[in-house]
Design a protein around this motif. Structure first.
Motif, PDB file in Angstrom:
ATOM      1  N   GLY A  90       0.987  -1.118   0.160  1.00  0.00           N
ATOM      2  CA  GLY A  90      -0.330  -0.030  -0.043  1.00  0.00           C
ATOM      3  C   GLY A  90       0.798   1.413  -0.218  1.00  0.00           C
ATOM      4  O   GLY A  90       2.094   1.331   0.253  1.00  0.00           O
ATOM      5  N   PRO A  91       0.487   2.683  -0.694  1.00  0.00           N
ATOM      6  CA  PRO A  91       1.314   3.488   0.053  1.00  0.00           C
ATOM      7  C   PRO A  91       1.895   4.090   1.111  1.00  0.00           C
ATOM      8  O   PRO A  91       2.868   4.830   0.851  1.00  0.00           O
ATOM      9  CB  PRO A  91       0.270   4.672  -0.749  1.00  0.00           C
ATOM     10  CG  PRO A  91      -1.508   4.175  -0.341  1.00  0.00           C
ATOM     11  CD  PRO A  91      -1.203   2.493  -1.060  1.00  0.00           C
ATOM     12  N   ALA A  92       0.988   3.791   1.635  1.00  0.00           N
ATOM     13  CA  ALA A  92       1.846   4.164   3.971  1.00  0.00           C
ATOM     14  C   ALA A  92       3.328   3.092   3.366  1.00  0.00           C
ATOM     15  O   ALA A  92       4.316   4.207   3.933  1.00  0.00           O
ATOM     16  CB  ALA A  92       1.154   4.002   4.273  1.00  0.00           C
ATOM     17  N   MET A  93       3.615   2.334   2.038  1.00  0.00           N
ATOM     18  CA  MET A  93       4.595   1.411   2.659  1.00  0.00           C
ATOM     19  C   MET A  93       5.577   1.739   0.936  1.00  0.00           C
ATOM     20  O   MET A  93       6.986   1.571   1.573  1.00  0.00           O
ATOM     21  CB  MET A  93       4.383   0.708   2.502  1.00  0.00           C
ATOM     22  CG  MET A  93       3.545  -0.621   3.669  1.00  0.00           C
ATOM     23  SD  MET A  93       4.246   0.343   5.735  1.00  0.00           S
ATOM     24  CE  MET A  93       5.916  -1.226   5.330  1.00  0.00           C
ATOM     25  N   TRP A  94       4.953   2.901   0.974  1.00  0.00           N
ATOM     26  CA  TRP A  94       6.322   3.784  -0.665  1.00  0.00           C
ATOM     27  C   TRP A  94       7.613   4.234  -0.372  1.00  0.00           C
ATOM     28  O   TRP A  94       6.658   5.402   0.106  1.00  0.00           O
ATOM     29  CB  TRP A  94       5.357   3.538  -1.502  1.00  0.00           C
ATOM     30  CG  TRP A  94       4.536   2.838  -2.335  1.00  0.00           C
ATOM     31  CD1 TRP A  94       3.959   1.804  -2.296  1.00  0.00           C
ATOM     32  CD2 TRP A  94       3.591   3.539  -3.403  1.00  0.00           C
ATOM     33  NE1 TRP A  94       2.651   1.424  -2.658  1.00  0.00           N
ATOM     34  CE2 TRP A  94       2.657   2.644  -3.204  1.00  0.00           C
ATOM     35  CE3 TRP A  94       2.555   4.507  -3.438  1.00  0.00           C
ATOM     36  CZ2 TRP A  94       1.223   3.073  -3.860  1.00  0.00           C
ATOM     37  CZ3 TRP A  94       1.807   5.165  -4.101  1.00  0.00           C
ATOM     38  CH2 TRP A  94       0.844   3.842  -4.942  1.00  0.00           C
ATOM     39  N   SER A  95       8.320   4.165   0.255  1.00  0.00           N
ATOM     40  CA  SER A  95       9.525   4.521  -0.029  1.00  0.00           C
ATOM     41  C   SER A  95      10.328   4.643  -0.866  1.00  0.00           C
ATOM     42  O   SER A  95      10.916   4.027  -1.479  1.00  0.00           O
ATOM     43  CB  SER A  95      10.189   3.749   0.974  1.00  0.00           C
ATOM     44  OG  SER A  95       9.704   3.609   2.287  1.00  0.00           O
ATOM     45  N   ASN A 499     -10.649  -9.983 -15.466  1.00  0.00           N
ATOM     46  CA  ASN A 499     -11.870 -10.761 -15.062  1.00  0.00           C
ATOM     47  C   ASN A 499     -13.175 -10.105 -13.550  1.00  0.00           C
ATOM     48  O   ASN A 499     -13.421 -10.986 -12.749  1.00  0.00           O
ATOM     49  CB  ASN A 499     -11.375 -12.283 -14.406  1.00  0.00           C
ATOM     50  CG  ASN A 499     -10.260 -12.501 -15.755  1.00  0.00           C
ATOM     51  OD1 ASN A 499     -11.086 -12.443 -16.959  1.00  0.00           O
ATOM     52  ND2 ASN A 499      -9.066 -12.893 -15.402  1.00  0.00           N
ATOM     53  N   LEU A 500     -13.022  -9.375 -13.534  1.00  0.00           N
ATOM     54  CA  LEU A 500     -14.635  -8.994 -12.531  1.00  0.00           C
ATOM     55  C   LEU A 500     -16.034  -8.253 -13.563  1.00  0.00           C
ATOM     56  O   LEU A 500     -16.380  -9.375 -14.281  1.00  0.00           O
ATOM     57  CB  LEU A 500     -14.239  -7.382 -11.829  1.00  0.00           C
ATOM     58  CG  LEU A 500     -12.793  -7.264 -11.646  1.00  0.00           C
ATOM     59  CD1 LEU A 500     -12.431  -5.547 -11.938  1.00  0.00           C
ATOM     60  CD2 LEU A 500     -12.296  -8.181 -10.255  1.00  0.00           C
ATOM     61  N   ALA A 501     -16.275  -8.907 -12.239  1.00  0.00           N
ATOM     62  CA  ALA A 501     -18.079  -8.854 -12.226  1.00  0.00           C
ATOM     63  C   ALA A 501     -18.334  -7.586 -13.279  1.00  0.00           C
ATOM     64  O   ALA A 501     -18.338  -6.560 -12.711  1.00  0.00           O
ATOM     65  CB  ALA A 501     -19.118  -9.356 -11.024  1.00  0.00           C
ATOM     66  N   ALA A 502     -19.018  -8.029 -14.458  1.00  0.00           N
ATOM     67  CA  ALA A 502     -19.772  -6.664 -14.892  1.00  0.00           C
ATOM     68  C   ALA A 502     -20.753  -6.015 -14.492  1.00  0.00           C
ATOM     69  O   ALA A 502     -21.214  -6.534 -13.357  1.00  0.00           O
ATOM     70  CB  ALA A 502     -20.610  -7.260 -16.002  1.00  0.00           C
ATOM     71  N   ILE A 503     -21.120  -4.677 -14.558  1.00  0.00           N
ATOM     72  CA  ILE A 503     -22.298  -3.712 -14.423  1.00  0.00           C
ATOM     73  C   ILE A 503     -23.799  -4.064 -15.765  1.00  0.00           C
ATOM     74  O   ILE A 503     -24.098  -4.407 -16.535  1.00  0.00           O
ATOM     75  CB  ILE A 503     -21.687  -2.138 -13.439  1.00  0.00           C
ATOM     76  CG1 ILE A 503     -21.535  -1.899 -15.082  1.00  0.00           C
ATOM     77  CG2 ILE A 503     -20.300  -2.697 -13.046  1.00  0.00           C
ATOM     78  CD1 ILE A 503     -21.630  -0.361 -15.253  1.00  0.00           C
ATOM     79  N   ASN A 504     -24.907  -3.900 -14.560  1.00  0.00           N
ATOM     80  CA  ASN A 504     -25.629  -3.740 -15.521  1.00  0.00           C
ATOM     81  C   ASN A 504     -26.433  -2.524 -15.738  1.00  0.00           C
ATOM     82  O   ASN A 504     -27.205  -3.059 -16.307  1.00  0.00           O
ATOM     83  CB  ASN A 504     -27.245  -4.878 -14.307  1.00  0.00           C
ATOM     84  CG  ASN A 504     -26.921  -6.227 -14.298  1.00  0.00           C
ATOM     85  OD1 ASN A 504     -25.780  -6.988 -15.342  1.00  0.00           O
ATOM     86  ND2 ASN A 504     -27.270  -6.980 -12.980  1.00  0.00           N
ATOM     87  N   ALA A 513     -14.025   2.635  -9.519  1.00  0.00           N
ATOM     88  CA  ALA A 513     -12.845   3.281  -9.261  1.00  0.00           C
ATOM     89  C   ALA A 513     -12.357   2.989  -8.198  1.00  0.00           C
ATOM     90  O   ALA A 513     -10.733   2.836  -8.052  1.00  0.00           O
ATOM     91  CB  ALA A 513     -12.555   5.282  -9.626  1.00  0.00           C
ATOM     92  N   ALA A 514     -12.911   2.713  -6.810  1.00  0.00           N
ATOM     93  CA  ALA A 514     -12.576   2.566  -6.183  1.00  0.00           C
ATOM     94  C   ALA A 514     -12.126   1.006  -5.559  1.00  0.00           C
ATOM     95  O   ALA A 514     -12.305   0.727  -4.659  1.00  0.00           O
ATOM     96  CB  ALA A 514     -13.411   3.210  -4.784  1.00  0.00           C
ATOM     97  N   ARG A 515     -12.864   0.204  -6.548  1.00  0.00           N
ATOM     98  CA  ARG A 515     -12.221  -1.381  -6.248  1.00  0.00           C
ATOM     99  C   ARG A 515     -10.683  -1.578  -6.657  1.00  0.00           C
ATOM    100  O   ARG A 515     -10.012  -1.004  -7.562  1.00  0.00           O
ATOM    101  CB  ARG A 515     -12.872  -2.076  -7.698  1.00  0.00           C
ATOM    102  CG  ARG A 515     -14.067  -2.132  -7.621  1.00  0.00           C
ATOM    103  CD  ARG A 515     -14.426  -2.745  -8.690  1.00  0.00           C
ATOM    104  NE  ARG A 515     -17.046  -2.598  -9.521  1.00  0.00           N
ATOM    105  CZ  ARG A 515     -17.071  -4.048  -9.967  1.00  0.00           C
ATOM    106  NH1 ARG A 515     -16.869  -4.073 -10.674  1.00  0.00           N
ATOM    107  NH2 ARG A 515     -18.282  -3.215  -9.908  1.00  0.00           N
ATOM    108  N   PRO A 516      -9.864  -2.612  -5.499  1.00  0.00           N
ATOM    109  CA  PRO A 516      -8.491  -2.906  -5.645  1.00  0.00           C
ATOM    110  C   PRO A 516      -8.196  -2.984  -6.646  1.00  0.00           C
ATOM    111  O   PRO A 516      -6.824  -2.427  -6.644  1.00  0.00           O
ATOM    112  CB  PRO A 516      -9.185  -3.614  -4.513  1.00  0.00           C
ATOM    113  CG  PRO A 516      -9.816  -3.981  -3.613  1.00  0.00           C
ATOM    114  CD  PRO A 516     -11.265  -2.855  -4.272  1.00  0.00           C
ATOM    115  N   GLN A 517      -8.891  -3.867  -7.319  1.00  0.00           N
ATOM    116  CA  GLN A 517      -8.553  -5.205  -8.362  1.00  0.00           C
ATOM    117  C   GLN A 517      -7.993  -3.405 -10.090  1.00  0.00           C
ATOM    118  O   GLN A 517      -7.268  -3.887 -10.490  1.00  0.00           O
ATOM    119  CB  GLN A 517      -9.257  -5.071  -9.206  1.00  0.00           C
ATOM    120  CG  GLN A 517      -9.474  -6.888  -8.217  1.00  0.00           C
ATOM    121  CD  GLN A 517     -10.910  -6.863  -7.209  1.00  0.00           C
ATOM    122  OE1 GLN A 517     -11.558  -5.464  -7.302  1.00  0.00           O
ATOM    123  NE2 GLN A 517     -11.606  -7.320  -6.862  1.00  0.00           N
TER     124      GLN A 517
END
Length: 625
Positions: A90-95, A499-504, A513-517
């Motif tokens: 995660g970005p807290a660890m980027w150095s 390979n994520l579920a589609a929206i209807n 955009a908040a999805r982690p993948q």
């Protein structure tokens, strides 16, 4: 003006990383400053590895830059390789971390300091301090000069009564080829200061032409390197030099053990404590006897030199043992030494004797910064130097000290840890030391600190404008994403690739955009988003801020809430005259520690080792809370 007649606002003793940042900060704040160092050719010398940054240390360099310090700029101008470490986390660890050209680094620092107004230089050794009762009023030099000052910052590094060890040989020195500094420790102890000894070490330097790199693993820099400074005056690297990785083996370990009886670490000649997280190679094979091998990083010292820094092979073993053992490492079979590794012992002063401004409690107007406070590392030293320089200048201007909270900066964590908890071994910063590391990321140091720096007079208007623009455009982009509806025709092809579920049905892009993948670049095929980015000149830096907000806003808000709770305790002051002996409900240990450290707030008191939650509750009652 003559040195004999001038009374400086600030005298900085020592020209290492702490001293250089201290001198720059105080001078840039308008204080007439004198930097005294034993050798002007060695200003900001990289005594150990030729690199800046790394885990948590990279965050500190970014904070120094945001506060108007020079370390980030110098590193960018002299870098030969750049890497963003921990990018898979995660970005807290980027150095950020950069290899520098050692000679260019010192030269660039010297040039920048010489171009700094209000700053004078003098080459001599300080061997005494001048006091007027419990105030410092100047320094004495080896040549017999007495130079007066309103404030003095001691940044002596490893030079105070420094002692170098190589095998059974011992000689005085602050680092290879340079003498030790005497007199300062003795003057301070006579004034009632407590002192101690610490140890650090450095590996051999070797001739790169004698190494076989085909037996090692190449470690190139990032494909798209970044930089440390937020200013546009520095640019990203167009070309980089690779480092290399190899390993010790069982033969190496057996050969090293042959010299243990002659090792100053094991035969009792070194009695001081070394850095836990950067041990010597003999310490590693002794403490981790079950490990069959240890990493050795082969790091070039610059663009135009064949000198190599052997990172991971710090040692004080005899020369013949160093020679035999290193030749057993793949790629080092025909190695030629430039110089052998050594250990160095030096005086330090437990930092619980300081206030948060880094001014000493015993002597007014005297400040300490760097390894004299028990820290290790260029970055930790530079951060302390900058803060000491700022506070010394403020003291001469009769202004309140500048103190960073733990929730505001790694620099705040560093200083609070030192003066509240002290240290009995060389202190090194890690992300784990910061309880609010999601707030204290390397990417937002400018957002956290530039406005504070501008108020001090360190950050330029250009810096402030860049930060204000970054904040504004980040907020505008987040608002745009919250309002932008996207159709399933826009989004489903993107989701299918992952390979994520589609929206209807149509949805706000902010939520998807908040999805982690997913990452921001996945959505650049959406025309409305692309047009917004182009029309509003949304750059990579702003997109990074938006993406971090999308993914981590919940965690960030939670940490802000926790920080606010802590800050409420920071606002409960403890008077300096408070008599803990009258508080009978306190535990004996708590009373003893509180009397020694004299915390300025309930929050600081709660962080002192030995002060329990029940002791804090008792203090709150006494403070009327």
């Amino acid at each position: 003006m003559s040195l004999f007649t001038t009374t400086y606002d600030v005298i900085v003793v020592g020209g290492g990383h702490a001293g250089s940042e201290a001198a720059a900060a105080s001078a840039n704040m308008g204080a007439h400053t004198l930097l005294i160092t034993m050798n002007l050719q060695n200003i900001a010398q990289m005594s150990c590895n030729p690199a800046m940054g790394g885990i948590a240390k990279g965050q500190i360099v970014r904070e120094i830059d945001a506060l108007g310090g020079y370390s980030g700029i110098v590193t960018d101008k002299t870098a030969i390789q750049f890497k963003m470490l921990n990018k898979s986390k995660g970005p807290a660890m980027w150095s950020p971390r950069a290899q520098s050209d050692r000679m260019q680094f010192a030269e660039c620092w010297r040039n920048m300091l010489e171009q700094t107004e209000n700053l004078d230089f003098y080459q001599d050794s300080v061997n005494g301090l001048i006091f007027d009762e419990n105030k410092i009023i100047g320094v004495k030099t080896n040549l017999g000069l007495e130079i007066k000052a309103k404030t003095v910052i001691v940044t002596a590094g490893t030079f105070l009564n420094g002692l170098i060890h190589i095998g059974e040989k011992t000689f005085g020195g602050g680092r290879a080829g340079e003498g030790a500094s005497t007199g300062i420790t003795e003057d301070l102890v006579a004034k009632g200061f407590e002192s101690g000894r610490m140890k650090t070490g450095t590996p051999p330097r070797v001739d790169g032409r004698s190494l076989d790199y085909s037996k090692m693993t190449e470690q190139p820099g990032d494909d798209n390197p970044e930089k440390f400074s937020y200013l546009p005056i520095t640019s990203v690297l167009k070309e980089q030099r690779s480092c290399y990785l190899t390993y010790t083996n069982q033969t190496t370990h057996d050969l090293l053990r042959e010299g243990f009886d002659r090792s100053p670490m094991f035969n009792g000649r070194i009695k001081s404590t070394g850095p836990r997280y950067c041990p010597s190679v003999e310490d590693k094979i002794n403490r981790f006897a079950d490990k069959e091998r240890h990493q050795v990083f082969v790091e070039p010292e610059g663009w135009n030199t064949v000198e190599i820094y052997v990172n991971g092979f710090s040692t004080s073993l005899p020369e013949d043992i160093q020679d035999k053992a290193i030749r057993s490492i793949p790629g080092f079979e025909n190695v030629k030494f430039f110089r052998y590794g050594y250990a160095i012992e030096y005086d330090y002063f437990p930092p619980t004797q300081l206030t948060h401004s880094l001014e000493t409690k015993l002597i007014e107007n005297l400040f300490f910064a760097g390894q004299i406070n028990g820290t290790t590392g260029y970055e930790e030293a530079a951060a302390q130097g900058l803060m000491a320089g700022v506070n010394a200048a403020l003291k001469t201007q009769n202004k309140a000290p500048f103190i960073l909270k733990r929730s505001e900066a790694y620099i705040g964590v560093l200083i609070d840890d030192l003066i509240t908890k002290g240290t009995e071994e060389p202190y090194r910063m890690f992300t784990s030391r910061a309880e609010y590391r999601t707030l204290l990321r390397q990417d937002n140091a400018d957002l956290r600190l530039t406005k504070k720096s501008f108020k001090l007079g360190l950050a330029s208007e250009e810096r402030l404008e860049r930060v204000t623009n970054k904040e504004k455009k980040t907020e505008e982009t987040i608002e745009f994403l919250k309002k932008l509806s996207v159709t399933k025709e826009d989004i489903n092809p993107i989701l299918e690739k992952k390979n994520l579920a589609a929206i209807n049905q149509s949805m706000k892009l902010y939520k998807i955009a908040a999805r982690p993948q997913l990452n921001f670049n996945d959505f650049l095929s959406i025309e409305k988003l692309n047009n917004f980015i182009e029309e509003n000149s949304i750059d990579k830096e702003i997109i990074e801020q938006v993406e971090i907000h999308l993914k981590y806003s919940g965690y960030i808000e939670k940490e802000k809430s926790n920080a606010d709770k802590l800050n409420r305790l920071e606002n409960v002051p403890i008077p300096s005259s408070f008599d803990y002996t009258k508080v009978k409900s306190l535990s004996y240990e708590a009373r003893e520690k509180l009397l020694k450290i004299k915390p300025t707030s309930i929050s600081q008191a709660s962080r002192i080792s030995g002060v329990s939650p029940s002791d804090v509750s008792v203090l709150l009652v006494y403070m009327g809370r």
